[in-house]
Structure formats: C-alpha cells, structure tokens
Design a protein around this motif. Sequence first.
Motif, PDB file in Angstrom:
ATOM      1  N   SER A 181       0.759  -1.354   0.048  1.00  0.00           N
ATOM      2  CA  SER A 181      -0.037  -0.117   0.015  1.00  0.00           C
ATOM      3  C   SER A 181       0.943   1.316   0.012  1.00  0.00           C
ATOM      4  N   GLY A 182       2.167   1.093  -0.167  1.00  0.00           N
ATOM      5  CA  GLY A 182       3.315   2.239  -0.235  1.00  0.00           C
ATOM      6  C   GLY A 182       3.257   2.855  -1.480  1.00  0.00           C
ATOM      7  N   TRP A 183       4.122   3.596  -1.793  1.00  0.00           N
ATOM      8  CA  TRP A 183       4.296   4.665  -2.748  1.00  0.00           C
ATOM      9  C   TRP A 183       4.666   3.756  -4.125  1.00  0.00           C
ATOM     10  N   ILE A 184       5.636   2.977  -3.868  1.00  0.00           N
ATOM     11  CA  ILE A 184       6.088   1.927  -5.005  1.00  0.00           C
ATOM     12  C   ILE A 184       5.022   0.843  -5.139  1.00  0.00           C
ATOM     13  N   GLY A 185       4.887   0.229  -4.067  1.00  0.00           N
ATOM     14  CA  GLY A 185       3.863  -0.910  -4.019  1.00  0.00           C
ATOM     15  C   GLY A 185       2.448  -0.600  -4.812  1.00  0.00           C
ATOM     16  N   THR A 186       1.764   0.383  -4.715  1.00  0.00           N
ATOM     17  CA  THR A 186       0.753   0.740  -5.335  1.00  0.00           C
ATOM     18  C   THR A 186       0.981   0.972  -6.849  1.00  0.00           C
ATOM     19  N   GLY A 187       2.030   0.995  -7.077  1.00  0.00           N
ATOM     20  CA  GLY A 187       2.406   0.923  -8.814  1.00  0.00           C
ATOM     21  C   GLY A 187       2.771  -0.418  -9.201  1.00  0.00           C
ATOM     22  N   VAL A 188       2.928  -1.378  -8.166  1.00  0.00           N
ATOM     23  CA  VAL A 188       3.179  -2.790  -8.502  1.00  0.00           C
ATOM     24  C   VAL A 188       2.104  -3.494  -8.676  1.00  0.00           C
ATOM     25  N   VAL A 189       1.266  -3.537  -7.600  1.00  0.00           N
ATOM     26  CA  VAL A 189       0.315  -4.261  -7.596  1.00  0.00           C
ATOM     27  C   VAL A 189      -0.416  -4.611  -8.702  1.00  0.00           C
ATOM     28  N   PRO A 190      -0.966  -3.472  -9.271  1.00  0.00           N
ATOM     29  CA  PRO A 190      -1.895  -3.521 -10.393  1.00  0.00           C
ATOM     30  C   PRO A 190      -1.153  -4.617 -11.783  1.00  0.00           C
ATOM     31  N   HIS A 191       0.112  -4.232 -11.807  1.00  0.00           N
ATOM     32  CA  HIS A 191       0.878  -5.293 -12.913  1.00  0.00           C
ATOM     33  C   HIS A 191       0.827  -6.727 -12.405  1.00  0.00           C
TER      34      HIS A 191
END
Length: 303
Positions: free
Chosen positions: A9-19
């Motif tokens: 749910s962090g800054w980078i993580g929220t960009g990873v989860v959708p992928h």
Amino acid sequence: MRIFMTGASGWIGTGVVPHLLAAGHEVTGLARSDASASALESAGATPVRGGLDDLDVLRAGAAASDAVIHLGFKHDFSDFAASGRTERAALETFADALEGSGRKLLFASGMAGAENGRPLTEADQSPHVGAESPRGGAERFALDLTARGIAPVSLRFAPTVHGTGDHGFSATFVRIARENGVSGYIGDGSQRWAAVHRDDAGRLVSLALEKAPGGSILHAAAEEGVPTKEMAEAIGRGLGIPVDSVSTDDAQDRFGFLAGFFARDLAATSTATRALLGWEPREIGLLEDLEQNYADRAVRTLV
C-alpha cells in the motif's frame, strides 16, 4: 502465483500491485492500518494485518506464498540504524521461511552509498556489509541466500521514483521551493540523480518476478542521471519562481536532512536490466513531471 508482499500500500507498491494482478497473480499485502487494508482491498489484493516488526506474520505470509516481494521499509531518518535492524530481521525471517524451496524473494534496495565517480551498474556490489551497516547490510545478506536454496532478486530503485501522488524526495524539494519562494540546488548543481516513474518501476517488478534468475541485481532507472540544477530549474519554471545556488554550508538550513542526499551524485545505468527483462520505460520523464505536474499540484494547494 500467490505473492506475499510488504509495502503493497506504499508509494512504489501501489504501482506494482496492478501489474501483478494483471499478470494473473494473487497478492496478499501486509497492512499496518485499516486505511491500508481498505486500499489493498480496493486494489484487488488481500490484506493481512501487521507491520515489519511482526515477524510471525511475515513468516506465515512467506510460508504460504509462491514468492515474496519485500518493498516495505521504515524510513525513519531520525534512527536509521533501527530501520536497518528492522530490515535485516525481516529478511532473516523470510529466509527462514523460504529456505530450500527455490522460491523467489524480491526485495527493495537503494542506489545510495556506492558513488565511485561513474554511474552505478548492476555489476557493482553494495558496500554495506553486516547487520549494523546502512539498511542492515540487507542486499549483501539477501543475495547470499542462493546458497540456502532461495532465489533472491535485488530491486535497486532510483533515488527519485516520481509520479502522481508522490510524497518522497521530489515532492519535498517542490514543497521547500514553494515555501522559500526560490528553487535551489547545491553548489554548481552538477550532481546527477537517476530517476524512474512509478508505473515504469511497477512493470519492472512484475517482469522481474517472471524473468529474473536468483542472484540478480536490477536497476529501476529510466533516466541515468538528471542534474540537480536542471531539477531545480524545472521546479522554478513550474512554480514561476527564481532559481539559486545554495552553498554547502547553507544547504542544511535550506533543505534540512535532505541536504546530504541532494549533494550526492547518484547516477545509475540500467543497461543490463533492460537486456535481461526486455524492460523499456514508457512514462513521462522527471523534468517534465516536475515542471508540469508537481509544480501544478503545489500551486493548487495555495488557492
């Protein structure tokens, strides 16, 4: 695959989860709060409550997964040694849970601390060794886990991972410029920072899960090195304020604890990473993002 993920749910993580979800994986994410758990559920992931100090939760999550992606980190600059100890303990816990399984352990690392007069490459080892070193010597420790039947992959993220919603280095420099009415850089501003857009970083992590062999070091760097003077100028144009050079002696007063980072040359290549993963950045570059988007958001907070 079933992925257990910290920092989801962090800054980078929220960009990873959708992928990861788009690739068909199931994601279980560590959530420290109700808000984080709700955000993960909204994104399509399954939350599990706990923090990085909850080692039993980390152990259980890793044991039940097909792979672990560890992006969480305590960014407590007031006690960075404690943050390093937490990081080391988390990786040791994952190692115990994954030992002998051949499963992947992808973990976030940084590019700081390895300046050598040229851009950092994937072949350069981290200089930090031992649990009492910065970040708990995490990268060197984790990459040695191949001997224990684990497939570790180091994800070295550029010092600025930028994009909409950023609250890290780039956003802080914009805020400082707005508050001072002048956008500054240190010395001659020739220090360079590697940069990557969060969405490009998210794609890289998903590709790494699929393609990177154990023992890999990957660089999430879309731009090898953006001079800090050009960063300050982009912020100045966006905010409509002047730009100035700040002496090393005055940098602490202007930039606070970030002065030590802003004065460093943190350039890095990603040639080997692109060749291995077939990764090519697609998103907006740092300077354009700073001028158009960061500055626009900063200006709109004033009205």
